[in-house]
Design a protein around this motif. Structure first.
Motif, PDB file in Angstrom:
ATOM      1  N   UNK A  56      -0.056   2.624   7.532  1.00  0.00           N
ATOM      2  CA  UNK A  56      -1.074   3.368   6.813  1.00  0.00           C
ATOM      3  C   UNK A  56      -1.697   2.507   5.723  1.00  0.00           C
ATOM      4  N   UNK A  57      -2.921   2.826   5.402  1.00  0.00           N
ATOM      5  CA  UNK A  57      -3.594   2.106   4.324  1.00  0.00           C
ATOM      6  C   UNK A  57      -2.919   2.405   2.997  1.00  0.00           C
ATOM      7  N   UNK A  58      -2.744   1.372   2.183  1.00  0.00           N
ATOM      8  CA  UNK A  58      -2.159   1.557   0.860  1.00  0.00           C
ATOM      9  C   UNK A  58      -3.124   2.373   0.003  1.00  0.00           C
ATOM     10  N   UNK A  59      -2.647   3.476  -0.536  1.00  0.00           N
ATOM     11  CA  UNK A  59      -3.484   4.297  -1.403  1.00  0.00           C
ATOM     12  C   UNK A  59      -3.493   3.713  -2.805  1.00  0.00           C
ATOM     13  N   UNK A  60      -4.693   3.566  -3.404  1.00  0.00           N
ATOM     14  CA  UNK A  60      -4.729   3.030  -4.758  1.00  0.00           C
ATOM     15  C   UNK A  60      -4.020   3.942  -5.756  1.00  0.00           C
ATOM     16  N   UNK A  61      -4.066   5.236  -5.497  1.00  0.00           N
ATOM     17  CA  UNK A  61      -3.389   6.200  -6.365  1.00  0.00           C
ATOM     18  C   UNK A  61      -2.624   7.176  -5.486  1.00  0.00           C
ATOM     19  N   UNK A  62      -1.345   7.344  -5.788  1.00  0.00           N
ATOM     20  CA  UNK A  62      -0.504   8.298  -5.064  1.00  0.00           C
ATOM     21  C   UNK A  62      -0.468   9.608  -5.856  1.00  0.00           C
ATOM     22  N   UNK A  63      -1.291  10.569  -5.410  1.00  0.00           N
ATOM     23  CA  UNK A  63      -1.401  11.858  -6.079  1.00  0.00           C
ATOM     24  C   UNK A  63      -0.310  12.785  -5.559  1.00  0.00           C
ATOM     25  N   UNK A  64       0.436  13.413  -6.471  1.00  0.00           N
ATOM     26  CA  UNK A  64       1.513  14.304  -6.056  1.00  0.00           C
ATOM     27  C   UNK A  64       1.238  15.760  -6.400  1.00  0.00           C
TER      28      UNK A  64
ATOM     29  N   UNK B 252      -1.071  15.001 -11.503  1.00  0.00           N
ATOM     30  CA  UNK B 252      -0.156  13.901 -11.825  1.00  0.00           C
ATOM     31  C   UNK B 252      -0.121  12.907 -10.676  1.00  0.00           C
ATOM     32  N   UNK B 253       0.201  11.665 -11.011  1.00  0.00           N
ATOM     33  CA  UNK B 253       0.293  10.592 -10.030  1.00  0.00           C
ATOM     34  C   UNK B 253       1.690   9.994 -10.051  1.00  0.00           C
ATOM     35  N   UNK B 254       2.138   9.524  -8.888  1.00  0.00           N
ATOM     36  CA  UNK B 254       3.437   8.853  -8.790  1.00  0.00           C
ATOM     37  C   UNK B 254       3.299   7.350  -8.939  1.00  0.00           C
ATOM     38  N   UNK B 255       2.117   6.798  -8.590  1.00  0.00           N
ATOM     39  CA  UNK B 255       1.865   5.365  -8.744  1.00  0.00           C
ATOM     40  C   UNK B 255       0.354   5.155  -8.803  1.00  0.00           C
ATOM     41  N   UNK B 256      -0.046   4.061  -9.439  1.00  0.00           N
ATOM     42  CA  UNK B 256      -1.467   3.729  -9.546  1.00  0.00           C
ATOM     43  C   UNK B 256      -1.641   2.223  -9.375  1.00  0.00           C
TER      44      UNK B 256
END
Length: 522
Positions: A340-348, A365-369
């Motif tokens: 899968x494409x790496x998401x610039x922001x992992x929205x949870x 909230x985000x888990x990673x950016x």
């Protein structure tokens, strides 16, 4: 006939197709000793009532058989290449049999493959047609190398069909090879070390055995009445060549599964395990790339495909590919590796809440950016036409959970409002979030329903105020529709055959839309 026979020092004996040599009642260590000599069999050799039948000692001892060799009633080995033998070999293209043996292996290697010792069969070998107490073929205690292109029937009721000793031995079952085990496959004879089994032909297991340390590779098939089981390693294909292994009587591996990806075509470009029964998945998955292949975002590889799949890999190791995030998905019948494409922001999480003062509080909230400039907040009265009403700066790069909020004070009491986030990278690229809805108090046709149970491993139910003509559409993580039906809170919906993962449920009626998430677990 003789009581024992020794052939030494480059001497040889040849029995033509009408000859019959009988060796009976030997009190020597070996009834037939090849101490640097060799025997050519075109006729019949019958060895009975001895300690061990045939022993290859010294250098360049060999047996060539196109006739019939039988060893019966032996208290030791039926055939052994003794430790210290150099360039010793047995080549048989006809019939060999070993019966009524003791606890010793019927065929035994006591010397290392590095010394050039090998057994090659293109005929038929029968072990324990009446009874055999010990192991069928022992590839140890140092190591041994056995190539089978014919048929081997191991019917012993005692030890394992094939075992290995201190240094792993290798058994190669070529594309024309057939092995029938009336004994459990594997089993560790001296010290519990590995057995390297390359199966490009057919292996049938007809007696249950304890899961043992078997390292399996090749492109062949496993059948019989019993499931294949190992606690070590399964690697389809051979070397840098991809391939498929077929397990039609069941499969379990608590050790390591190695999968090679060299393209998008299973069996010829990437490895796959498949079968028509139950696969029990556990242990570690290791995925590597071969032949210069670089996967692209959106590609998926079905690495296990069975009638029924149970269990999960406890550890997964994928190759590092720029721009790719690997996931492993499970269905009731398969295991799939997804690039899968790496998401610039992992929205949870993203939610909107109507406050008493006619304001709407947006929280997310985000888990990673990764290179995240920030979030543009967009608003719509109908879900079709959007305008930006604010901007919240992001964290740039972060691997921790970050909480955000925005207050919309420009709402009307009687209006329904749709909200979404436009996440913007530092280079200007953007991704949209899911849509959340805040309904007008007096014109609320849909209350935001809930899904229960959530997570679910089978059926779930919609709970909320649902008009009779509301519609439910469920999307998977790739945006594909997996369910489209009437939204009714009076019946259960079946998700038991879905892959595990996160799904988006959209309930719609007229211009009203409600969006919620559903987690499917096995």
């Amino acid at each position: 006939s003789a009581k024992s026979l020794t052939i030494s020092n480059e001497a040889s004996i040849t029995l033509d197709n009408s000859a019959n040599l009988q060796i009976d009642g030997s009190t020597s260590t070996y009834a037939l000793t090849l101490n640097g000599g060799f025997i050519n069999m075109f006729g019949a050799l019958q060895i009975t009532n001895c300690q061990s039948g045939i022993g290859l000692l010294g250098q360049s001892s060999s047996v060539t058989n196109t006739g019939i060799i039988s060893v019966d009633n032996h208290s030791g080995y039926g055939l052994t290449i003794v430790s210290g033998c150099i360039d010793c070999n047995v080549v048989t293209s006809s019939n060999m049999s070993f019966d009524n043996g003791s606890t010793f292996p019927a065929i035994f290697f006591g010397a290392g493959v590095t010394n050039g010792n090998i057994i090659i069969n293109s005929g038929t070998i029968n072990i324990g047609a009446t009874a055999h107490v010990g192991i069928g073929i022992g590839l140890g205690p140092v190591s041994g190398y056995f190539i089978n292109g014919g048929t081997i029937n191991i019917s012993n009721s005692g030890g394992a069909g094939i075992s290995s000793g201190f240094i792993p031995g290798t058994f190669v079952n070529s594309s024309t090879g057939i092995v029938n085990f009336g004994a459990g496959l594997g089993g560790n004879w001296a010290g519990g070390f590995n057995l390297n089994l390359q199966n490009d032909g057919q292996i049938n297991i007809n007696k249950a055995g304890t899961p043992v340390s078997v390292v399996v590779s090749g492109t062949g098939s496993f059948g019989g009445s019993e499931a294949f089981s190992t606690s070590n390693k399964v690697s389809p294909g051979s070397g840098s060549n991809a391939g498929c292994l077929l397990f039609n009587s069941g499969y379990s591996n608590s050790g390591t599964t190695n999968i090679k990806l060299g393209g998008t075509i299973q069996c010829s470009e990437y490895d796959e395990l498949f079968g028509s029964t139950t696969f029990d998945v556990s242990g570690t998955l290791n995925v590597t790339l071969i032949n210069g292949f670089v996967p692209t975002a959106g590609q998926s590889f079905t690495i296990i495909n069975a009638a029924t799949r149970t269990g999960f890999f406890t550890t997964t190791n994928y190759p590092s590919v720029p721009g790719i995030a690997w996931t492993t998905s499970y269905t009731g019948t398969s295991v799939i590796a997804n690039a899968q494409a790496v998401l610039p922001v992992e929205m949870v999480d993203f939610s909107a809440k109507q406050l008493d003062n006619n304001e709407v509080l947006l929280e997310w909230q985000t888990a990673s950016e990764l290179d995240n400039s920030g979030f543009a907040i967009e608003k719509s009265p109908n879900g079709a036409h959007w305008e930006e009403i604010g901007f919240v700066e992001g964290q740039g790069n972060s691997q921790t959970i970050n909480h955000y909020q925005f207050m919309d004070k420009s709402i009307h009491e009687s209006s329904t409002n749709y909200y979404r986030l436009r996440q913007i990278d530092l280079d200007g690229q953007a991704e949209f979030s899911e849509v959340v809805v805040v309904y007008s108090p007096e014109n609320q046709i849909l209350t935001k329903p809930t899904l229960s149970p959530n997570p679910t491993n089978g059926h779930f139910k919609l709970i909320g105020k649902l008009p009779s003509d509301a519609q439910l559409t469920v999307y998977d993580n790739f945006g594909r529709v997996v369910m489209n039906c009437a939204a009714n809170d009076a019946f259960h919906l079946d998700a038991s055959k879905w892959e595990s993962g996160i799904y988006t449920a959209v309930i719609s009626h007229a211009n009203e839309v409600s969006v919620c998430r559903l987690v499917k677990q096995d």
